[in-house]
Design an enzyme around this catalytic site. Structure first.
Site, mmCIF file in Angstrom:
data_model
loop_
_atom_site.group_PDB
_atom_site.id
_atom_site.type_symbol
_atom_site.label_atom_id
_atom_site.label_comp_id
_atom_site.label_asym_id
_atom_site.label_seq_id
_atom_site.Cartn_x
_atom_site.Cartn_y
_atom_site.Cartn_z
ATOM 1 N N ASN A 19 19.045 27.990 18.210
ATOM 2 C CA ASN A 19 18.058 26.924 18.432
ATOM 3 C C ASN A 19 18.814 25.627 18.713
ATOM 4 O OD1 ASN A 19 16.228 24.828 18.090
ATOM 5 N ND2 ASN A 19 15.169 25.794 16.377
ATOM 6 N N HIS A 43 10.449 26.491 23.859
ATOM 7 C CA HIS A 43 11.520 26.061 22.966
ATOM 8 C C HIS A 43 12.044 27.311 22.262
ATOM 9 C CE1 HIS A 43 13.786 24.416 19.796
ATOM 10 N NE2 HIS A 43 12.878 24.617 18.866
ATOM 11 N N CYS A 68 12.332 18.952 18.726
ATOM 12 C CA CYS A 68 12.440 20.066 19.679
ATOM 13 C C CYS A 68 11.445 19.946 20.837
ATOM 14 C CB CYS A 68 12.236 21.391 18.962
ATOM 15 S SG CYS A 68 13.295 21.544 17.527
HETATM 16 N N1 ACO Z 1 20.245 35.367 4.706
HETATM 17 C C1 ACO Z 1 19.793 36.175 3.744
HETATM 18 N N2 ACO Z 1 18.731 35.881 2.968
HETATM 19 C C2 ACO Z 1 18.114 34.713 3.216
HETATM 20 C C3 ACO Z 1 18.540 33.819 4.209
HETATM 21 C C4 ACO Z 1 19.653 34.181 4.970
HETATM 22 N N3 ACO Z 1 20.128 33.421 5.945
HETATM 23 N N4 ACO Z 1 17.721 32.756 4.205
HETATM 24 C C5 ACO Z 1 16.810 32.947 3.245
HETATM 25 N N5 ACO Z 1 17.056 34.146 2.634
HETATM 26 C C6 ACO Z 1 16.338 34.776 1.534
HETATM 27 C C7 ACO Z 1 15.596 33.759 0.683
HETATM 28 O O1 ACO Z 1 16.446 33.188 -0.289
HETATM 29 C C8 ACO Z 1 14.518 34.601 0.095
HETATM 30 O O2 ACO Z 1 15.071 35.323 -0.967
HETATM 31 P P1 ACO Z 1 14.185 35.618 -2.299
HETATM 32 O O3 ACO Z 1 13.025 36.433 -1.833
HETATM 33 O O4 ACO Z 1 15.139 36.356 -3.176
HETATM 34 O O5 ACO Z 1 13.786 34.264 -2.824
HETATM 35 C C9 ACO Z 1 14.199 35.614 1.191
HETATM 36 O O6 ACO Z 1 15.332 35.614 2.082
HETATM 37 C C10 ACO Z 1 12.956 35.242 1.989
HETATM 38 O O7 ACO Z 1 13.056 33.838 2.326
HETATM 39 P P2 ACO Z 1 12.028 33.155 3.265
HETATM 40 O O8 ACO Z 1 12.434 31.741 3.503
HETATM 41 O O9 ACO Z 1 10.666 33.396 2.726
HETATM 42 O O10 ACO Z 1 12.303 34.011 4.583
HETATM 43 P P3 ACO Z 1 11.372 34.211 5.815
HETATM 44 O O11 ACO Z 1 11.003 35.623 5.947
HETATM 45 O O12 ACO Z 1 10.275 33.193 5.886
HETATM 46 O O13 ACO Z 1 12.405 33.897 6.992
HETATM 47 C C11 ACO Z 1 12.903 32.092 8.471
HETATM 48 C C12 ACO Z 1 13.018 32.617 7.067
HETATM 49 C C13 ACO Z 1 13.697 33.005 9.400
HETATM 50 C C14 ACO Z 1 13.502 30.692 8.505
HETATM 51 C C15 ACO Z 1 11.403 32.094 8.864
HETATM 52 O O14 ACO Z 1 10.634 31.402 7.922
HETATM 53 C C16 ACO Z 1 11.186 31.489 10.197
HETATM 54 O O15 ACO Z 1 11.480 32.084 11.195
HETATM 55 N N6 ACO Z 1 10.624 30.274 10.223
HETATM 56 C C17 ACO Z 1 10.536 29.495 11.409
HETATM 57 C C18 ACO Z 1 11.556 28.451 11.261
HETATM 58 C C19 ACO Z 1 12.258 28.108 12.545
HETATM 59 O O16 ACO Z 1 12.339 28.832 13.504
HETATM 60 N N7 ACO Z 1 12.799 26.944 12.504
HETATM 61 C C20 ACO Z 1 13.536 26.474 13.613
HETATM 62 C C21 ACO Z 1 13.706 25.016 13.500
HETATM 63 S S1 ACO Z 1 12.237 24.193 13.740
HETATM 64 C C22 ACO Z 1 11.889 24.311 15.315
HETATM 65 O O17 ACO Z 1 12.711 24.482 16.135
HETATM 66 C C23 ACO Z 1 10.515 24.119 15.641
#
Ligand code: ACO
Length: 391
Positions: free
Chosen positions: A285, A255, A113
């Site tokens: 993204n 980004h 990215c």
């Molecule tokens: N829908 C519903 N529930 C979900 C989903 C979904 N799509 N995805 C995960 N969950 C659930 C998980 O299974 C978990 O359930 P549990 O508590 O029963 O085990 C719960 O939601 C929490 O999961 P986490 O992974 O801890 O969720 P988090 O609050 O961290 O959010 C997210 C996930 C949105 C990916 C967050 O970590 C984030 O924004 N991270 C940044 C990642 C990013 O932006 N990546 C982009 C690509 S990399 C880049 O471009 C640099």
């Protein structure tokens, strides 16, 4: 010392829209969950006929139209992508051929990215040191093809698209004022996409929920922590190098990973979130394509004026991160509709010339008695017996 000014910009998004509700029919999730966690409402998905190269070509053609430049004036094409169709030929070479950019060197750049900002910095250096006059920097991705559509942790995040800028050599101070590139390979396990037919390196095997598949693996929380830490420090580094402060900045084009990452970065920088341009809600993204795509939308919305200082900041797999400071001081020339039509005709002619060159090579091979590339390919695909050299 020469300066590299952005004189053209263009973007391309596939037509097909995939909403959060559409994804909720594929995996257990909801529009509410996705929107509140990421700020994403919908993304675009490439048609089966479209490739990373065709998306990149469309964006590049639009950028050249804004710059009112002929493809033969371009001497360097850099395509930042993590989703090329081939290891080689590069996507950049495919774009060179589609444009008929007959005077250009072309290569792909892999920095996930952050790739667009890395590419911009490379092109700026090539222009400043007078090795080229004009360059095209493109970010293009078909992320939909490297997602595990059963993995709700990643498939909700990404979209397809392309964006491009034309950089032009100038004696007038301005354009790219500074760029700072960084990496930390120890974080390769946090976010990765194994190459086709290769199993992940042992160092990346620690975190690979998708096993050996050629799809994206991500530890979302660690990406979040990494991104929010590096955005502010990277922006401040690039500004320091340009001799500016955050108060001199009119707009930051980050980004487009996720709205919450940007909210946190804005707090760390103690600036209003409005200083960041965001379109992640409509495109998701798009990895290396996200910054030039957002830039084009910012221009369309009139968010940039001559002499504005703007900052690009990228962060992603590698881990990599990078920022660049740009003085936006070139007003593009007026390009008539007729000129645009003429430019399109040029691309059709470039395709015709490319076909002629291919036929020429084939007939040259037949007349010279050597197998044609098609016959060689068929031969290469025949099953082989592994013979011991001494047998
Ligand atoms: N829908 C519903 N529930 C979900 C989903 C979904 N799509 N995805 C995960 N969950 C659930 C998980 O299974 C978990 O359930 P549990 O508590 O029963 O085990 C719960 O939601 C929490 O999961 P986490 O992974 O801890 O969720 P988090 O609050 O961290 O959010 C997210 C996930 C949105 C990916 C967050 O970590 C984030 O924004 N991270 C940044 C990642 C990013 O932006 N990546 C982009 C690509 S990399 C880049 O471009 C640099």
């Amino acid at each position: 010392m020469k300066y590299a000014h952005i004189v053209g910009w263009g973007s391309y998004l596939p037509e097909r829209v995939l909403t959060n509700d559409d994804i909720a029919e594929m995996v257990e999730t909801s529009d509410e969950w996705i929107y509140t966690r990421t700020g994403i409402r919908e993304r675009r998905i490439a048609d089966t006929e479209e490739t990373t190269a065709t998306l990149a070509f469309e964006a590049a053609a639009r950028a050249l139209a804004v710059a009112d430049m002929h493809p033969s004036q371009i001497e360097l094409i850099i395509v930042a992508t993590s989703t090329p169709e081939y290891n080689f030929p590069s996507t950049a070479c495919q774009v060179q051929d589609l444009l008929g950019a007959t005077a250009a060197g072309a290569f792909d750049l892999s920095a996930a990215c952050s790739g667009f900002v890395y590419g911009l910095s490379m092109a700026h250096n090539a222009i400043a040191t007078e090795s080229v006059r004009n360059a095209l920097v493109i970010g293009a991705e078909t992320m939909s093809r490297v997602l595990d559509w059963n993995d709700r942790g990643t498939c909700i995040l990404f979209g397809d698209g392309a964006g491009a800028v034309v950089l032009k050599r100038s004696d007038v101070p301005g354009g790219v004022l500074s760029a700072v590139l960084r990496s930390d390979g120890s974080g390769g396990d946090v976010l990765n996409l194994p190459a086709v037919y290769h199993s992940p390196l042992p160092m990346l095997a620690d975190y690979s929920p998708n096993g050996q598949k050629n799809t994206i693996s991500m530890n979302g929380r660690q990406v979040f922590r990494f991104a929010t830490q590096v955005i502010s420090s990277s922006i401040l580094d690039a500004l320091r190098r340009a001799g500016l402060t955050i108060n001199d900045v009119a707009l930051i084009v980050p980004h487009q990973a996720n709205t919450r990452i940007i909210e946190t970065a804005a707090k760390r920088l103690k600036i209003s979130q409005d200083k960041f341009f965001l379109n992640v809600d409509r495109v998701g993204n798009t990895s290396a394509a996200s910054i030039p795509l957002a830039l084009c939308e910012a221009v369309e919305q009139g968010r940039l004026k001559p002499d504005d200082n703007i900052v690009f900041v990228g962060f992603g797999g590698g881990l990599t991160w990078a920022s660049a400071v740009i003085k936006w001081n070139v007003t593009p020339p007026e390009v008539s509709r007729l000129d645009r039509e003429l430019q399109r005709t040029r691309y059709l002619m470039a395709r015709g010339r490319s076909k002629l060159r291919r036929w020429g090579r084939r007939w040259g091979a037949i007349l010279g008695g050597s197998p044609t590339p098609d016959a060689r390919m068929r031969d290469a695909q025949k099953p082989r017996h592994h013979e011991h050299p001494e047998e």
